[in-house]
Design a protein around this motif. Structure first.
Motif, PDB file in Angstrom:
ATOM      1  N   GLU A   1     -90.955  51.244 -78.048  1.00  0.00           N
ATOM      2  CA  GLU A   1     -91.081  51.857 -76.726  1.00  0.00           C
ATOM      3  C   GLU A   1     -90.039  51.267 -75.792  1.00  0.00           C
ATOM      4  O   GLU A   1     -89.075  50.653 -76.226  1.00  0.00           O
ATOM      5  CB  GLU A   1     -92.500  51.664 -76.178  1.00  0.00           C
ATOM      6  CG  GLU A   1     -92.934  50.218 -76.119  1.00  0.00           C
ATOM      7  CD  GLU A   1     -94.262  50.042 -75.401  1.00  0.00           C
ATOM      8  OE1 GLU A   1     -94.689  50.963 -74.702  1.00  0.00           O
ATOM      9  OE2 GLU A   1     -94.848  48.959 -75.517  1.00  0.00           O
ATOM     10  N   ASN A   2     -90.201  51.477 -74.493  1.00  0.00           N
ATOM     11  CA  ASN A   2     -89.250  50.974 -73.499  1.00  0.00           C
ATOM     12  C   ASN A   2     -87.823  51.423 -73.798  1.00  0.00           C
ATOM     13  O   ASN A   2     -86.926  50.624 -74.047  1.00  0.00           O
ATOM     14  CB  ASN A   2     -89.311  49.447 -73.382  1.00  0.00           C
ATOM     15  CG  ASN A   2     -90.562  48.969 -72.683  1.00  0.00           C
ATOM     16  OD1 ASN A   2     -91.291  49.760 -72.094  1.00  0.00           O
ATOM     17  ND2 ASN A   2     -90.827  47.682 -72.752  1.00  0.00           N
ATOM     18  N   THR A   3     -87.647  52.726 -73.764  1.00  0.00           N
ATOM     19  CA  THR A   3     -86.331  53.339 -73.999  1.00  0.00           C
ATOM     20  C   THR A   3     -85.273  52.759 -73.067  1.00  0.00           C
ATOM     21  O   THR A   3     -85.549  52.466 -71.900  1.00  0.00           O
ATOM     22  CB  THR A   3     -86.420  54.857 -73.742  1.00  0.00           C
ATOM     23  OG1 THR A   3     -87.561  55.379 -74.433  1.00  0.00           O
ATOM     24  CG2 THR A   3     -85.163  55.574 -74.189  1.00  0.00           C
ATOM     25  N   ARG A   4     -84.065  52.618 -73.587  1.00  0.00           N
ATOM     26  CA  ARG A   4     -82.910  52.252 -72.772  1.00  0.00           C
ATOM     27  C   ARG A   4     -81.821  53.298 -72.966  1.00  0.00           C
ATOM     28  O   ARG A   4     -81.667  53.827 -74.059  1.00  0.00           O
ATOM     29  CB  ARG A   4     -82.391  50.860 -73.153  1.00  0.00           C
ATOM     30  CG  ARG A   4     -83.260  49.746 -72.557  1.00  0.00           C
ATOM     31  CD  ARG A   4     -83.144  48.445 -73.291  1.00  0.00           C
ATOM     32  NE  ARG A   4     -83.838  47.380 -72.565  1.00  0.00           N
ATOM     33  CZ  ARG A   4     -85.145  47.164 -72.606  1.00  0.00           C
ATOM     34  NH1 ARG A   4     -85.911  47.938 -73.343  1.00  0.00           N
ATOM     35  NH2 ARG A   4     -85.699  46.170 -71.919  1.00  0.00           N
TER      36      ARG A   4
ATOM     37  N   GLU B   1     -76.669  58.162 -74.410  1.00  0.00           N
ATOM     38  CA  GLU B   1     -77.557  58.142 -75.566  1.00  0.00           C
ATOM     39  C   GLU B   1     -78.665  57.102 -75.381  1.00  0.00           C
ATOM     40  O   GLU B   1     -78.482  56.089 -74.713  1.00  0.00           O
ATOM     41  CB  GLU B   1     -76.775  57.854 -76.852  1.00  0.00           C
ATOM     42  CG  GLU B   1     -75.885  59.020 -77.268  1.00  0.00           C
ATOM     43  CD  GLU B   1     -75.214  58.806 -78.611  1.00  0.00           C
ATOM     44  OE1 GLU B   1     -74.974  59.824 -79.297  1.00  0.00           O
ATOM     45  OE2 GLU B   1     -74.918  57.646 -78.980  1.00  0.00           O
ATOM     46  N   ALA B   2     -79.801  57.379 -75.992  1.00  0.00           N
ATOM     47  CA  ALA B   2     -80.965  56.507 -75.884  1.00  0.00           C
ATOM     48  C   ALA B   2     -81.033  55.554 -77.069  1.00  0.00           C
ATOM     49  O   ALA B   2     -80.695  55.920 -78.198  1.00  0.00           O
ATOM     50  CB  ALA B   2     -82.244  57.342 -75.825  1.00  0.00           C
ATOM     51  N   VAL B   3     -81.471  54.331 -76.786  1.00  0.00           N
ATOM     52  CA  VAL B   3     -81.696  53.341 -77.839  1.00  0.00           C
ATOM     53  C   VAL B   3     -83.118  52.811 -77.706  1.00  0.00           C
ATOM     54  O   VAL B   3     -83.562  52.456 -76.612  1.00  0.00           O
ATOM     55  CB  VAL B   3     -80.680  52.179 -77.748  1.00  0.00           C
ATOM     56  CG1 VAL B   3     -80.955  51.156 -78.853  1.00  0.00           C
ATOM     57  CG2 VAL B   3     -79.257  52.684 -77.858  1.00  0.00           C
ATOM     58  N   MET B   4     -83.835  52.767 -78.819  1.00  0.00           N
ATOM     59  CA  MET B   4     -85.187  52.232 -78.876  1.00  0.00           C
ATOM     60  C   MET B   4     -85.146  50.863 -79.543  1.00  0.00           C
ATOM     61  O   MET B   4     -84.352  50.635 -80.460  1.00  0.00           O
ATOM     62  CB  MET B   4     -86.111  53.159 -79.698  1.00  0.00           C
ATOM     63  CG  MET B   4     -86.039  54.623 -79.336  1.00  0.00           C
ATOM     64  SD  MET B   4     -86.545  54.966 -77.635  1.00  0.00           S
ATOM     65  CE  MET B   4     -88.232  54.357 -77.641  1.00  0.00           C
TER      66      MET B   4
ATOM     67  N   VAL C   1    -100.590  51.874 -76.118  1.00  0.00           N
ATOM     68  CA  VAL C   1     -99.230  51.352 -76.217  1.00  0.00           C
ATOM     69  C   VAL C   1     -99.227  49.887 -76.637  1.00  0.00           C
ATOM     70  O   VAL C   1     -98.190  49.342 -77.005  1.00  0.00           O
ATOM     71  CB  VAL C   1     -98.437  51.514 -74.898  1.00  0.00           C
ATOM     72  CG1 VAL C   1     -98.316  52.970 -74.522  1.00  0.00           C
ATOM     73  CG2 VAL C   1     -99.058  50.713 -73.766  1.00  0.00           C
ATOM     74  N   VAL C   2    -100.383  49.223 -76.566  1.00  0.00           N
ATOM     75  CA  VAL C   2    -100.525  47.857 -77.061  1.00  0.00           C
ATOM     76  C   VAL C   2    -101.482  47.893 -78.250  1.00  0.00           C
ATOM     77  O   VAL C   2    -102.564  48.472 -78.169  1.00  0.00           O
ATOM     78  CB  VAL C   2    -101.053  46.911 -75.962  1.00  0.00           C
ATOM     79  CG1 VAL C   2    -101.325  45.523 -76.527  1.00  0.00           C
ATOM     80  CG2 VAL C   2    -100.053  46.816 -74.817  1.00  0.00           C
TER      81      VAL C   2
ATOM     82  N   LEU D   1     -82.468  53.752 -83.174  1.00  0.00           N
ATOM     83  CA  LEU D   1     -83.494  52.733 -83.319  1.00  0.00           C
ATOM     84  C   LEU D   1     -82.839  51.449 -83.824  1.00  0.00           C
ATOM     85  O   LEU D   1     -82.244  51.421 -84.900  1.00  0.00           O
ATOM     86  CB  LEU D   1     -84.570  53.189 -84.314  1.00  0.00           C
ATOM     87  CG  LEU D   1     -85.676  52.180 -84.646  1.00  0.00           C
ATOM     88  CD1 LEU D   1     -86.530  51.888 -83.419  1.00  0.00           C
ATOM     89  CD2 LEU D   1     -86.548  52.692 -85.801  1.00  0.00           C
ATOM     90  N   ALA D   2     -82.920  50.389 -83.003  1.00  0.00           N
ATOM     91  CA  ALA D   2     -82.377  49.090 -83.394  1.00  0.00           C
ATOM     92  C   ALA D   2     -83.476  48.292 -84.092  1.00  0.00           C
ATOM     93  O   ALA D   2     -84.584  48.161 -83.561  1.00  0.00           O
ATOM     94  CB  ALA D   2     -81.876  48.332 -82.174  1.00  0.00           C
TER      95      ALA D   2
END
Length: 397
Positions: A285-288, A305-308, A386-387, A43-44
């Protein structure tokens, strides 16, 4: 890597951010979290690091499509312009970008002003109280995007229901209900409108997309439908919620509303500040997915690896913003990332800004005595969306 804290950190409360975000932002650049679905992710939370993740092509959105990646939502990511990488993303974006330039959007201002005044006329005629969310904040962006796309406004009850079901986290709706709304109801509805535009093209954005499909072969039929759905949904859903949220913030801090009434020239900087402090989403949201090893803020993120990212947390980073928790309507240096950054920077940002200017400016001018009709803590909020947004905004004047 083991024992990562569960994410989300807690249930959202109004437009507040969970205090844990500030703690992890202070502790380290990236924090390991255990997502609701799909396992662990980074998580950034710092402004600079979020911008890197949003802009560096080594972080892929397309790699999440149809896969059980770390995420908050029950549904898998689907194929659309928001989940594409370049060059596919750029190809589709170019088809509609010219409709959302600052210059083109400015031509809409007189009509947006007329819509705002008409909505307020009806609201005022109904008495001395009303729901500012359903009667004003929602209807202005919906009316504008319906006219841009030549979508019948009277259908908004239908498509809003499907969009609301589709854009949920999935705690209150089943996956079947979410998928039916997105993959059956909305495509069927949009397909019928596309057929009408084919038979009777007009001077509207949907007709232009149909022409790009039929005459220039620049997108597939599936892309045409998906793009049209995305424009209809994002063209009103985010701005409508944010407008109501901004009104909630101003009216729940009455001195801020009164300052804007007294100094309407502050509106442009006030809107940027409201965008900065108001979370668009309740959670990250919007995983990268990292497509190769990359270092972010001194932390190695390995390929796969995933970053949120959660821009709202970056928008309160003390490294970038003085007194970040304060609402400063005169804030001059405001490089917020409320509209994102990089190739996915919100295409509709100029339209959203115009609608916020018109909607807030009209209320300040015509209903300066506006106030909440219930205590701020009693304003109801939507859950499972989600909003982030109020479920209603009871006001009096």
């Amino acid at each position: 890597m083991h024992g990562a804290p569960a994410y989300p950190f807690g249930e959202p409360v109004a437009t507040d951010l969970h205090p844990r975000y500030a703690e992890v932002r202070a502790e380290q650049a990236l924090t390991r979290v255990d997502m609701q679905y799909g396992g662990e992710a980074w998580l950034a939370t710092r402004h600079a690091d979020i911008k890197v993740v949003l802009a560096d092509p080594r972080f892929s959105r397309a790699a999440t499509v149809g896969k059980d990646v770390p995420r908050v939502r029950k549904a898998f990511e689907e194929q659309n312009i928001v989940s594409m990488d370049d060059p596919e993303h750029g190809r589709l974006r170019k088809l509609v970008a010219k409709a959302f330039t600052v210059r083109r959007v400015e031509l809409i201002r007189p009509r947006a002003q007329q819509i705002a005044d008409d909505l307020l006329d009806r609201l005022i005629a109904s008495g001395k109280t009303g729901d500012l969310a359903s009667q004003y904040a929602w209807m202005l962006p919906i009316t504008v995007i319906c006219e841009m796309l030549a979508v019948p406004l009277e259908d908004h009850y239908k498509f809003r229901g499907w969009i609301d079901t589709w854009l949920t986290i999935g705690n209150e709706h089943t996956l079947e209900e979410m998928n039916e709304a997105r993959f059956e109801k909305l495509p069927e509805y949009m397909g019928s409108l596309i057929a009408k535009r084919r038979a009777e093209p007009g001077d509207d954005l949907l007709s232009a997309l149909v022409a790009a499909r039929d005459e220039e072969d620049r997108l597939s039929e599936e892309e045409l439908i998906t793009m049209s759905i995305a424009l209809l949904a994002t063209g009103h859903h985010t701005t409508a919620n944010q407008l109501a949220n901004h009104l909630y913030i101003l009216l729940s801090r009455r001195e801020q509303w009164e300052r804007l009434v007294a100094e309407p020239e502050l509106l442009p900087t006030a809107i940027e500040e409201l965008l900065r402090v108001t979370p668009l989403s309740p959670y990250s949201e919007n995983t990268r997915i990292a497509v190769e090893d990359i270092e972010v803020g001194g932390q190695l993120v390995k390929a796969g690896e995933a970053v949120m990212i959660f821009p709202a947390v970056g928008n309160r980073d003390p490294r970038v913003f003085a007194a970040p928790e304060e609402l400063d309507l005169t804030r001059k240096h405001n490089p917020h990332i409320a509209f994102g950054h990089g190739i996915h920077h919100c295409l509709g940002a100029p339209l959203a800004r115009l609608e916020l200017q018109v909607a807030l400016g009209t209320l300040l001018r015509r209903l300066p005595s506006l106030e909440l009709a219930v205590p701020a803590e009693e304003v109801p909020w939507k859950s499972d969306h989600v909003v982030r947004g109020v479920a209603a905004l009871p006001v009096r004047w």
